[in-house]
Structures are given as C-alpha cells and as structure tokens.
Motif scaffolding. Structure first.
Motif, PDB file in Angstrom:
ATOM      1  N   UNK A   1       1.113  -0.590   0.118  1.00  0.00           N
ATOM      2  CA  UNK A   1      -0.517   0.133  -0.093  1.00  0.00           C
ATOM      3  C   UNK A   1       0.672   1.072   0.169  1.00  0.00           C
ATOM      4  N   UNK A   2       0.926   2.178  -0.883  1.00  0.00           N
ATOM      5  CA  UNK A   2       1.724   3.679  -0.967  1.00  0.00           C
ATOM      6  C   UNK A   2       0.884   4.389  -0.006  1.00  0.00           C
TER       7      UNK A   2
ATOM      8  N   UNK B   1      -7.992   0.124  -1.399  1.00  0.00           N
ATOM      9  CA  UNK B   1      -9.437  -0.794  -2.039  1.00  0.00           C
ATOM     10  C   UNK B   1      -8.463  -1.712  -2.953  1.00  0.00           C
ATOM     11  N   UNK B   2      -7.015  -0.978  -3.352  1.00  0.00           N
ATOM     12  CA  UNK B   2      -6.618  -1.360  -4.306  1.00  0.00           C
ATOM     13  C   UNK B   2      -5.597  -2.555  -3.376  1.00  0.00           C
ATOM     14  N   UNK B   3      -5.138  -1.971  -2.392  1.00  0.00           N
ATOM     15  CA  UNK B   3      -4.396  -2.966  -1.485  1.00  0.00           C
ATOM     16  C   UNK B   3      -4.772  -4.605  -1.311  1.00  0.00           C
ATOM     17  N   UNK B   4      -6.507  -4.411  -0.470  1.00  0.00           N
ATOM     18  CA  UNK B   4      -7.121  -5.461  -0.092  1.00  0.00           C
ATOM     19  C   UNK B   4      -7.209  -6.050  -1.604  1.00  0.00           C
TER      20      UNK B   4
ATOM     21  N   UNK C   1      -5.761 -10.182  -2.195  1.00  0.00           N
ATOM     22  CA  UNK C   1      -7.201 -11.230  -2.425  1.00  0.00           C
ATOM     23  C   UNK C   1      -6.572 -11.668  -3.443  1.00  0.00           C
ATOM     24  N   UNK C   2      -6.605 -11.223  -5.121  1.00  0.00           N
ATOM     25  CA  UNK C   2      -6.648 -11.736  -5.835  1.00  0.00           C
ATOM     26  C   UNK C   2      -5.233 -12.624  -5.937  1.00  0.00           C
TER      27      UNK C   2
ATOM     28  N   UNK D   1      -2.557  -8.944 -10.586  1.00  0.00           N
ATOM     29  CA  UNK D   1      -3.428  -7.758  -9.857  1.00  0.00           C
ATOM     30  C   UNK D   1      -5.049  -7.071 -11.051  1.00  0.00           C
ATOM     31  N   UNK D   2      -5.295  -6.222 -10.276  1.00  0.00           N
ATOM     32  CA  UNK D   2      -6.604  -5.802 -11.015  1.00  0.00           C
ATOM     33  C   UNK D   2      -5.834  -5.065 -12.186  1.00  0.00           C
ATOM     34  N   UNK D   3      -4.685  -4.369 -12.123  1.00  0.00           N
ATOM     35  CA  UNK D   3      -3.841  -3.495 -13.062  1.00  0.00           C
ATOM     36  C   UNK D   3      -3.308  -3.974 -14.331  1.00  0.00           C
ATOM     37  N   UNK D   4      -3.336  -5.809 -13.800  1.00  0.00           N
ATOM     38  CA  UNK D   4      -2.506  -6.572 -15.213  1.00  0.00           C
ATOM     39  C   UNK D   4      -3.947  -7.257 -15.771  1.00  0.00           C
ATOM     40  N   UNK D   5      -4.880  -7.565 -15.157  1.00  0.00           N
ATOM     41  CA  UNK D   5      -6.312  -8.589 -15.125  1.00  0.00           C
ATOM     42  C   UNK D   5      -6.988  -8.022 -16.294  1.00  0.00           C
ATOM     43  N   UNK D   6      -7.195  -6.190 -15.620  1.00  0.00           N
ATOM     44  CA  UNK D   6      -7.669  -5.232 -16.776  1.00  0.00           C
ATOM     45  C   UNK D   6      -7.533  -4.706 -17.991  1.00  0.00           C
ATOM     46  N   UNK D   7      -7.977  -3.989 -18.953  1.00  0.00           N
ATOM     47  CA  UNK D   7      -7.656  -3.025 -19.838  1.00  0.00           C
ATOM     48  C   UNK D   7      -7.297  -2.284 -19.497  1.00  0.00           C
TER      49      UNK D   7
END
Length: 214
Positions: A7-8, A40-43, A47-48, A55-61
C-alpha cells in the motif's frame, strides 16, 4: 507478499492547502478519498494474488482500469464530502454535483459540478465532449513494464489537478460522415496550464513519465 501489492502512501508535502476548489470541497476530503482508493487496491490485490490471479492492474485493460480509477475517485469523494455528491443520473454529466442543487442530485447534462477524468498521461487528456466547467484530473502511475511482475511498483497517484475550463481550452475532433470513430475533445495547452497551476496534490518526486505502452 511481493512489493507490487504494497500500500503506497500520499506524501504529506504534496498537498496544496491554498488550492482553489469549488462548491466548498476541501483538500482533506480529497486526501481521504485517495487513501480509500489505496486501501481498496491493496486489499483487492492481496485477495487476488492469494488466489492465484494477477493484480487488478494486469487483469483489466488499460482503459477499463482507468475507468475503475475514475469511478473509485468519484465514489470516494462522494462518500467523504459534505458538499458534493456523485451524480445520480446514469451516465450523467458532471460526475460530482453540488448536494441539493439538482432534484434528487441527478443531472443529465448539468452546468454545475465537477467532471472527473483519471489518466496515466501527463497531458493530452480527452473526453467525448467539450467540458465547459470544473474539471478534475486524477493522474496516476501504474507499473506494467517491470519484470518479473513481483518487482513492479504499486499503483500510486502522481497529481490531482483541478480548474474551471472554458470551451476555448478544448479542441474537438468530430467524425466524418460514415465513420464509426468515436468523437473526442482534447484539453489544449491553455487548459493544461490552468490545471497545473491549481494542483490539489503533486508528489514532490513526480517527473513526467514516458508514454505507457499499454
């Protein structure tokens, strides 16, 4: 757990307490919304990763993730602010409206409020329409290039910029007859100057980054 789900933190010297914000919106409310997004992003990424996903960043376009960041910011400010709230009209404009100004806080195309755009870019911000009014740019950095993936930096906010733009601060690219290209409006240099002169937050270590490849 790898660094890329850390978490930054927001730099305390990055906030401009003398910034001009409309509708009674406060810097502390924006800071709280940004902290909510980091949580949110950390949690969600922990979980992922724990379940074998990226990560969500790699999963989504890139475009979808940008949309998610915009929605999270709007939701966060709406939850934290005592004076502005998320526009209750589906796909209405602007994204945040003054509480009680519109009936049921819903505006299809309202003249009062704040339009929010989240972007990885340091300029060249675009929309589908010319936005005559308050604009807030949420510029973030997402590391999609470092290898191995586990060494990537966590997503963080570089700058939050806010200004009231006029039609003259935009250029419009329509579409020719028969074209299916989406019409776009781009913020001109004059608009960028206004936004950069009224930064809500700017990380002291921020430097313009190369264009993302994705």
């Amino acid at each position: 757990m790898s660094r890329y789900v850390d978490r930054p933190t927001l730099h305390p010297r990055g906030f401009n307490e003398s910034v001009a914000l409309p509708y009674g919106l406060r810097v502390s409310e924006i800071k709280a919304a940004l902290d909510d997004i980091y949580d949110f992003l950390h949690n969600i990424n922990r979980f992922l990763i724990d379940r074998g996903w990226d990560r969500l960043e790699e999963t989504l376009s890139a475009a979808t993730f940008s949309g998610v960041m915009s929605e999270l910011f709007v939701e966060g400010v709406s939850k934290r602010s005592s004076t502005v709230i998320k526009n209750a009209y589906h796909n209405g404009r602007p994204d945040l409206v003054p509480i009680g100004y519109y009936e049921n806080d819903a505006a299809h195309r309202g003249g009062e409020g704040i339009e929010v755009k989240a972007s990885r870019w340091s300029n060249g911000w675009q929309g589908h329409n010319i936005e005559d009014g308050w604009i807030m740019i949420c510029q973030y950095y997402v590391d999609l290039g470092t290898s191995p993936v586990e060494h990537r930096a966590p997503t963080c906010f570089d700058r939050i910029l806010c200004a009231k733009l006029e039609e003259a601060d935009w250029s419009y690219s329509g579409r020719r007859e028969g074209s299916r290209r989406t019409p776009t409006a781009s913020i001109k240099r004059s608009g960028v100057t206004k936004l950069e002169a009224n930064a809500v937050y700017a990380d002291p270590s921020y430097k313009p980054r190369p264009k993302p490849k994705r």
